[in-house]
Write an enzyme that holds these catalytic residues in place. Structure first.
Site, PDB file in Angstrom:
ATOM      1  N   CYS A  58       3.576  -4.787   6.442  1.00 30.38           N
ATOM      2  CA  CYS A  58       3.167  -4.510   5.064  1.00 30.38           C
ATOM      3  C   CYS A  58       4.331  -3.927   4.264  1.00 30.38           C
ATOM      4  O   CYS A  58       5.368  -3.568   4.814  1.00 30.38           O
ATOM      5  CB  CYS A  58       1.998  -3.529   5.049  1.00 30.38           C
TER       6      CYS A  58
ATOM      7  N   HIS B 107       0.829  -1.206   0.000  1.00 25.62           N
ATOM      8  CA  HIS B 107       0.000   0.000   0.000  1.00 25.62           C
ATOM      9  C   HIS B 107       0.861   1.253   0.000  1.00 25.62           C
ATOM     10  O   HIS B 107       2.074   1.205   0.217  1.00 25.62           O
ATOM     11  CB  HIS B 107      -0.976   0.010   1.185  1.00 25.62           C
TER      12      HIS B 107
END
Length: 310
Positions: A205, A189
């Site tokens: 992440c 992301h």
């Protein structure tokens, strides 16, 4: 009778709305939202304050010590930055101020080719190099700098696929691509902290600059393969951590595989250290002359054949 029908219809509508929201809501990763920083009593402290002080110092607004304390000097530096950027100078570091600061760092971001990679696309992420490479027909097409997980919250290692694509809006990074990691919500992301790119900063992440993640988002599809590579020790790149019931991660998954190979475990390979895994470890330890604690320690790793390169 009509009242009963109306009541039943009302209940069904509420249920459908709730169920629909539950099913289709985009799950968030564990990276977390940013708290609003302001001058108060007692003074706010933390790594996020230290990070903002450091960035304000680099931009020439903060002259004090980078100490992680949101004091008067920090508030005044924020106010000066807000004045310069046309924001209301209240000395409160919220999402609008954060996004203004992020834009400054995103301006020098490298331009990316607008043409789509020819052929089948896959992604390779090198965690130690903090680099994401878009592959086209098995050949490198374009590489991007990224931020990955910390020692305590490492990025999952292994082969995964993209299972979801969504837009989260600027406040959290503009694009989201979820990976099918079985033990939690992880993905690729964007970020509202572009200065973190190139470091070990996330909760697991893979962070990208927003202009970069927006381009990659257009190149991949649901089902695109994502190879995440650690060092020579694979899922144990950051060392052999003690594992207990409740532990999660690529290291747990490797232990599960070893236990299956030795005939002690027949459950899911999902990276979750459940009661079944603990009991399998306990039985393995007992048969190998180790203390049957059910926890994986250095001796148990060695007995399982998991030894790090020197």
């Amino acid at each position: 009778m009509s009242k009963i029908l109306w009541a039943f219809a009302f209940i069904m509508i509420i249920f459908m709305l709730f169920y629909s929201g539950y099913v289709y809501a985009t799950p968030r990763c564990s990276c977390g939202e940013d708290r609003i920083l302001k001058l108060q009593t007692p003074l706010m402290t933390g790594q996020d304050v230290r990070e903002i002080q450091y960035q304000l110092k680099k931009l020439g607004f903060y002259k004090g010590t980078v100490n992680g304390i949101y004091d008067k000097k920090t508030s005044e530096a924020v106010r000066d930055f807000q004045k310069m950027e046309g924001l209301r100078p209240d000395g409160i570091f919220g999402i609008k101020t954060l996004l203004k600061m992020a834009k400054i760092y995103e301006k020098p971001a490298a331009k990316v080719p607008s043409e789509k990679p020819p052929g089948e696309v896959s992604i390779v992420i090198y965690t130690l190099d903090r680099k994401l490479v878009v592959m086209s027909e098995g050949k490198p097409f374009k590489s991007f700098p990224v931020a990955v997980g910390t020692f305590d919250t490492p990025t999952p290692i292994g082969l995964f696929t993209i299972t979801q694509k969504d837009s989260w809006g600027e406040g959290f990074g503009s694009r989201w691509m979820r990976l099918n990691v079985p033990w939690g919500v992880y993905g690729i992301h964007g970020t509202n902290k572009p200065w973190s790119i190139g470091g070990f900063e996330s909760h697991g992440c893979i962070r990208m600059l927003n202009p970069h993640v927006e381009q990659v988002y257009e190149w991949v599809n649901i089902g695109t393969k994502v190879y995440i590579i650690g060092g020579v020790d694979g899922p144990f790149t950051f060392g052999l951590k003690p594992l207990t019931e409740g532990s999660r991660g690529s290291d747990v998954m490797e232990v599960q595989k070893r236990l299956i190979g030795y005939g002690y475990y027949n459950g899911k390979i999902d990276g979750i250290y459940s009661w079944d895994v603990r009991e399998a470890v306990r039985a393995f330890q007992k048969d190998n002359g180790l203390e049957p604690s059910g926890n994986v320690d250095e001796k148990t790793y060695r007995a399982l054949g998991i030894i790090l390169f020197e």
